[in-house]
Scaffold this motif. Structure first.
Motif, PDB file in Angstrom:
ATOM      1  N   GLY A  87     -21.657  90.170 -29.248  1.00 14.21           N
ATOM      2  CA  GLY A  87     -20.750  91.042 -28.511  1.00 14.21           C
ATOM      3  C   GLY A  87     -19.865  91.856 -29.434  1.00 14.21           C
ATOM      4  N   ARG A  88     -19.332  91.229 -30.459  1.00 18.27           N
ATOM      5  CA  ARG A  88     -18.474  91.946 -31.413  1.00 18.27           C
ATOM      6  C   ARG A  88     -19.236  93.033 -32.154  1.00 18.27           C
ATOM      7  NH1 ARG A  88     -15.172  86.730 -33.821  1.00 18.27           N
ATOM      8  NH2 ARG A  88     -13.473  86.751 -32.278  1.00 18.27           N
ATOM      9  N   ARG A  89     -20.501  92.761 -32.436  1.00 19.78           N
ATOM     10  CA  ARG A  89     -21.327  93.757 -33.120  1.00 19.78           C
ATOM     11  C   ARG A  89     -21.362  95.062 -32.323  1.00 19.78           C
ATOM     12  NH1 ARG A  89     -24.359  97.296 -34.755  1.00 19.78           N
ATOM     13  NH2 ARG A  89     -26.491  97.071 -35.554  1.00 19.78           N
ATOM     14  N   VAL A  90     -21.432  94.955 -31.012  1.00 18.94           N
ATOM     15  CA  VAL A  90     -21.499  96.143 -30.152  1.00 18.94           C
ATOM     16  C   VAL A  90     -20.108  96.723 -29.913  1.00 18.94           C
ATOM     17  CG1 VAL A  90     -22.220  97.007 -27.894  1.00 18.94           C
ATOM     18  CG2 VAL A  90     -23.615  95.313 -29.090  1.00 18.94           C
ATOM     19  N   ILE A  91     -19.138  95.863 -29.690  1.00 15.70           N
ATOM     20  CA  ILE A  91     -17.763  96.335 -29.470  1.00 15.70           C
ATOM     21  C   ILE A  91     -17.280  97.202 -30.625  1.00 15.70           C
ATOM     22  CG2 ILE A  91     -15.354  95.536 -29.400  1.00 15.70           C
ATOM     23  CD1 ILE A  91     -16.405  93.146 -27.719  1.00 15.70           C
ATOM     24  N   LYS A 111     -13.841  84.339 -22.152  1.00 14.57           N
ATOM     25  CA  LYS A 111     -12.373  84.255 -22.234  1.00 14.57           C
ATOM     26  C   LYS A 111     -11.831  82.920 -21.737  1.00 14.57           C
ATOM     27  CE  LYS A 111     -11.754  86.761 -17.833  1.00 14.57           C
ATOM     28  NZ  LYS A 111     -13.124  87.284 -17.707  1.00 14.57           N
ATOM     29  N   HIS A 112     -12.666  82.144 -21.043  1.00 14.38           N
ATOM     30  CA  HIS A 112     -12.220  80.852 -20.517  1.00 14.38           C
ATOM     31  C   HIS A 112     -12.577  79.679 -21.433  1.00 14.38           C
ATOM     32  CE1 HIS A 112     -11.102  82.789 -16.785  1.00 14.38           C
ATOM     33  NE2 HIS A 112     -12.316  83.310 -16.679  1.00 14.38           N
ATOM     34  N   ALA A 113     -13.316  79.947 -22.515  1.00 16.36           N
ATOM     35  CA  ALA A 113     -13.655  78.883 -23.460  1.00 16.36           C
ATOM     36  C   ALA A 113     -12.395  78.435 -24.198  1.00 16.36           C
ATOM     37  CB  ALA A 113     -14.707  79.376 -24.446  1.00 16.36           C
ATOM     38  N   PRO A 114     -12.151  77.143 -24.343  1.00 17.20           N
ATOM     39  CA  PRO A 114     -10.916  76.652 -24.967  1.00 17.20           C
ATOM     40  C   PRO A 114     -10.705  77.166 -26.389  1.00 17.20           C
ATOM     41  CG  PRO A 114     -12.088  74.864 -23.888  1.00 17.20           C
ATOM     42  CD  PRO A 114     -13.002  76.040 -23.860  1.00 17.20           C
ATOM     43  N   SER A 115     -11.786  77.348 -27.125  1.00 13.76           N
ATOM     44  CA  SER A 115     -11.657  77.764 -28.525  1.00 13.76           C
ATOM     45  C   SER A 115     -11.527  79.272 -28.689  1.00 13.76           C
ATOM     46  CB  SER A 115     -12.877  77.290 -29.323  1.00 13.76           C
ATOM     47  OG  SER A 115     -14.063  77.840 -28.783  1.00 13.76           O
ATOM     48  N   PHE A 116     -11.647  80.031 -27.596  1.00 12.95           N
ATOM     49  CA  PHE A 116     -11.635  81.490 -27.719  1.00 12.95           C
ATOM     50  C   PHE A 116     -10.230  82.023 -27.933  1.00 12.95           C
ATOM     51  CE2 PHE A 116     -11.202  85.682 -25.687  1.00 12.95           C
ATOM     52  CZ  PHE A 116     -12.032  86.405 -26.531  1.00 12.95           C
ATOM     53  N   LYS A 117     -10.109  82.921 -28.893  1.00 10.05           N
ATOM     54  CA  LYS A 117      -8.848  83.605 -29.163  1.00 10.05           C
ATOM     55  C   LYS A 117      -9.121  85.100 -29.269  1.00 10.05           C
ATOM     56  CE  LYS A 117      -6.827  79.581 -29.715  1.00 10.05           C
ATOM     57  NZ  LYS A 117      -5.928  79.036 -28.668  1.00 10.05           N
ATOM     58  N   GLY A 118      -8.202  85.902 -28.773  1.00 10.25           N
ATOM     59  CA  GLY A 118      -8.358  87.345 -28.908  1.00 10.25           C
ATOM     60  C   GLY A 118      -8.603  88.022 -27.575  1.00 10.25           C
ATOM     61  N   PRO A 119      -8.819  89.355 -27.610  1.00  8.15           N
ATOM     62  CA  PRO A 119      -9.035  90.119 -26.383  1.00  8.15           C
ATOM     63  C   PRO A 119     -10.337  89.724 -25.687  1.00  8.15           C
ATOM     64  CG  PRO A 119      -8.539  91.567 -28.259  1.00  8.15           C
ATOM     65  CD  PRO A 119      -8.810  90.213 -28.811  1.00  8.15           C
ATOM     66  N   ASP A 120     -10.343  89.826 -24.383  1.00  2.00           N
ATOM     67  CA  ASP A 120     -11.528  89.542 -23.586  1.00  2.00           C
ATOM     68  C   ASP A 120     -12.625  90.538 -23.966  1.00  2.00           C
ATOM     69  OD1 ASP A 120     -13.427  89.051 -21.667  1.00  2.00           O
ATOM     70  OD2 ASP A 120     -12.223  89.767 -19.969  1.00  2.00           O
ATOM     71  N   PRO A 121     -13.785  90.077 -24.456  1.00  2.00           N
ATOM     72  CA  PRO A 121     -14.845  91.019 -24.838  1.00  2.00           C
ATOM     73  C   PRO A 121     -15.355  91.836 -23.664  1.00  2.00           C
ATOM     74  CG  PRO A 121     -15.656  88.770 -24.867  1.00  2.00           C
ATOM     75  CD  PRO A 121     -14.171  88.686 -24.708  1.00  2.00           C
ATOM     76  N   VAL A 312     -20.486  93.221 -11.986  1.00  2.00           N
ATOM     77  CA  VAL A 312     -19.827  92.427 -13.027  1.00  2.00           C
ATOM     78  C   VAL A 312     -18.430  92.004 -12.576  1.00  2.00           C
ATOM     79  CG1 VAL A 312     -18.919  92.484 -15.384  1.00  2.00           C
ATOM     80  CG2 VAL A 312     -21.167  93.469 -14.894  1.00  2.00           C
ATOM     81  N   ARG A 313     -17.720  92.909 -11.917  1.00  2.00           N
ATOM     82  CA  ARG A 313     -16.369  92.591 -11.433  1.00  2.00           C
ATOM     83  C   ARG A 313     -16.400  91.411 -10.459  1.00  2.00           C
ATOM     84  NH1 ARG A 313     -13.304  92.930  -7.307  1.00  2.00           N
ATOM     85  NH2 ARG A 313     -14.921  93.909  -6.029  1.00  2.00           N
ATOM     86  N   LYS A 314     -17.346  91.439  -9.526  1.00  2.00           N
ATOM     87  CA  LYS A 314     -17.452  90.348  -8.557  1.00  2.00           C
ATOM     88  C   LYS A 314     -17.829  89.033  -9.232  1.00  2.00           C
ATOM     89  CE  LYS A 314     -18.633  93.168  -4.520  1.00  2.00           C
ATOM     90  NZ  LYS A 314     -19.686  93.492  -3.514  1.00  2.00           N
ATOM     91  N   GLU A 315     -18.729  89.112 -10.213  1.00  2.00           N
ATOM     92  CA  GLU A 315     -19.110  87.906 -10.944  1.00  2.00           C
ATOM     93  C   GLU A 315     -17.923  87.359 -11.727  1.00  2.00           C
ATOM     94  OE1 GLU A 315     -21.780  86.451 -10.048  1.00  2.00           O
ATOM     95  OE2 GLU A 315     -23.349  86.650 -11.560  1.00  2.00           O
ATOM     96  N   ASP A 316     -17.130  88.244 -12.289  1.00  2.00           N
ATOM     97  CA  ASP A 316     -15.942  87.837 -13.041  1.00  2.00           C
ATOM     98  C   ASP A 316     -14.971  87.095 -12.122  1.00  2.00           C
ATOM     99  OD1 ASP A 316     -14.123  87.581 -15.098  1.00  2.00           O
ATOM    100  OD2 ASP A 316     -13.374  89.627 -14.954  1.00  2.00           O
ATOM    101  N   GLU A 317     -14.761  87.604 -10.935  1.00  2.00           N
ATOM    102  CA  GLU A 317     -13.870  86.947  -9.974  1.00  2.00           C
ATOM    103  C   GLU A 317     -14.387  85.549  -9.618  1.00  2.00           C
ATOM    104  OE1 GLU A 317     -13.329  89.301  -6.506  1.00  2.00           O
ATOM    105  OE2 GLU A 317     -11.961  90.734  -7.468  1.00  2.00           O
ATOM    106  N   ARG A 318     -15.693  85.470  -9.364  1.00  2.00           N
ATOM    107  CA  ARG A 318     -16.271  84.185  -8.960  1.00  2.00           C
ATOM    108  C   ARG A 318     -16.149  83.144 -10.067  1.00  2.00           C
ATOM    109  NH1 ARG A 318     -22.595  82.475  -8.632  1.00  2.00           N
ATOM    110  NH2 ARG A 318     -22.251  80.378  -7.830  1.00  2.00           N
TER     111      ARG A 318
END
Length: 329
Positions: A87-91, A111-121, A312-318
């Motif tokens: 993901g970062r490669r593309v961002i 963004k919900h992974a405990p080890s994740f830090k930084g902006p939501d990809p 994607v928005r609906k999947e994100d909400e779910r």
């Protein structure tokens, strides 16, 4: 009547005639402009190991896009960190349509992974178009005395040792957490880097069951080493019509369908995104690509950038709601 030769009147008549002809020949602003096309090789980043459903879908699509565009389209596998490396490669790439990401709903859980830090990809990527979708299937070691998800749950509850489930990405891990919270408190969730390692360990019964793609499971079911217990789709899978859905067995809360979607850097111009969507829509008419996607256990599904963004928005909400109830720790 006065002659018109070289008179102002004749010159005006001729000028008007030429202008009318030019107006007829000139393209109208309402006409569709030529679709965007790449001017150099395109890279489709797959944030998983080679050989899985995402990789297979990417390679089949990339080859035909390359033929359509007249530019090489290369698939680059960058697994690791729950898809974050790819993901970062593309961002961080130029937002010009030449570097794309093929991802699954797993991206909404990063963004919900405990080890994740930084902006939501997900917030730094632009949804371009869906390519295909495929329901997950619940697969178990062939020796387990169960043929549906409820029977698997009942067997795990009575087993002498806790059941274990292999997961290859965060959506499967979330499913495991949901099972733990709702019906199997002693379930052990084991994380893997790819499907092939899960399959190997299920055959050896080092883990009892997992969620995989149908094509990963069917050869081993035919060999008698694994069996497909349930489809997580709303309908039975065409490749396994005898396998009941989770909904048919009263456990519809575990329905889950994977989509394979293309993303671009967030600042990519709308015209570029629409050009990529139009190209995918064109190549998807090719029976060869449809066959390749079906062989990967998926169904073609192409939608516009706006439609995919809403999906994607609906999947994100779910999944955000589920991740709050069943944390990924």
């Amino acid at each position: 009547m006065p002659a018109l030769s070289n008179s102002p009147l004749k010159r005006n008549v001729c000028a008007m005639a030429v202008a009318s002809l030019c107006a007829l020949a000139a393209p109208s602003h309402a006409e569709a402009q030529p679709a965007w096309k790449p001017t150099r090789p395109v890279t489709i980043v797959v944030p998983y190991v080679p050989g899985g459903g995402t990789d297979t879908t990417a390679r089949a699509t990339a080859r035909l896009l390359g033929e359509l565009w007249g530019q090489p389209v290369v698939v680059e596998n960058l697994p690791g960190a729950d898809g974050l490396i790819g993901g970062r490669r593309v961002i961080e790439a130029r937002a010009d349509g030449h570097t794309l990401l093929l991802q699954t709903p797993a991206i909404v859980l990063t963004k919900h992974a405990p080890s994740f830090k930084g902006p939501d990809p997900l917030a730094r990527l632009l949804p371009v178009t869906n390519i295909a979708q495929s329901p997950g299937v619940i697969v178990a070691n062939a020796k387990i005395p169960a043929s549906t998800l409820p029977e698997l749950v009942a067997w795990c509850k009575s087993a002498a040792t806790p059941c274990s489930m292999g997961t290859g990405e965060n959506v499967a891990k979330l499913f495991g957490r949901q099972l733990q919270a709702e019906v199997l408190p002693n379930l052990i969730v084991v994380n893997y880097k790819g499907t092939s390692a899960i399959i190997t360990d299920m055959i050896a019964n080092n883990v009892n069951f997992a969620v995989t793609g149908i094509t990963s499971a069917l050869p081993h079911q035919k060999a008698g080493t694994l069996k497909v217990l349930a489809s997580q789709g709303s309908k039975r899978h065409s490749a396994a019509p005898d396998v009941r859905t989770v909904g048919e067995t009263g456990m519809a809360q575990y329905e889950y369908t994977t989509w394979f979607g293309l993303f671009a850097p967030n600042e990519t111009p709308p015209a570029v995104a629409k050009g990529i969507y139009a190209a995918v829509q064109e190549v998807m008419r090719n029976p060869e690509l449809q066959k390749a996607i079906a062989a990967a256990g998926a169904t073609p599904l192409v939608n516009t950038p706006e439609e995919f963004a809403e999906q994607v928005r609906k999947e994100d909400e779910r999944f955000t709601s589920l991740a709050r109830r069943f944390p990924l720790d």
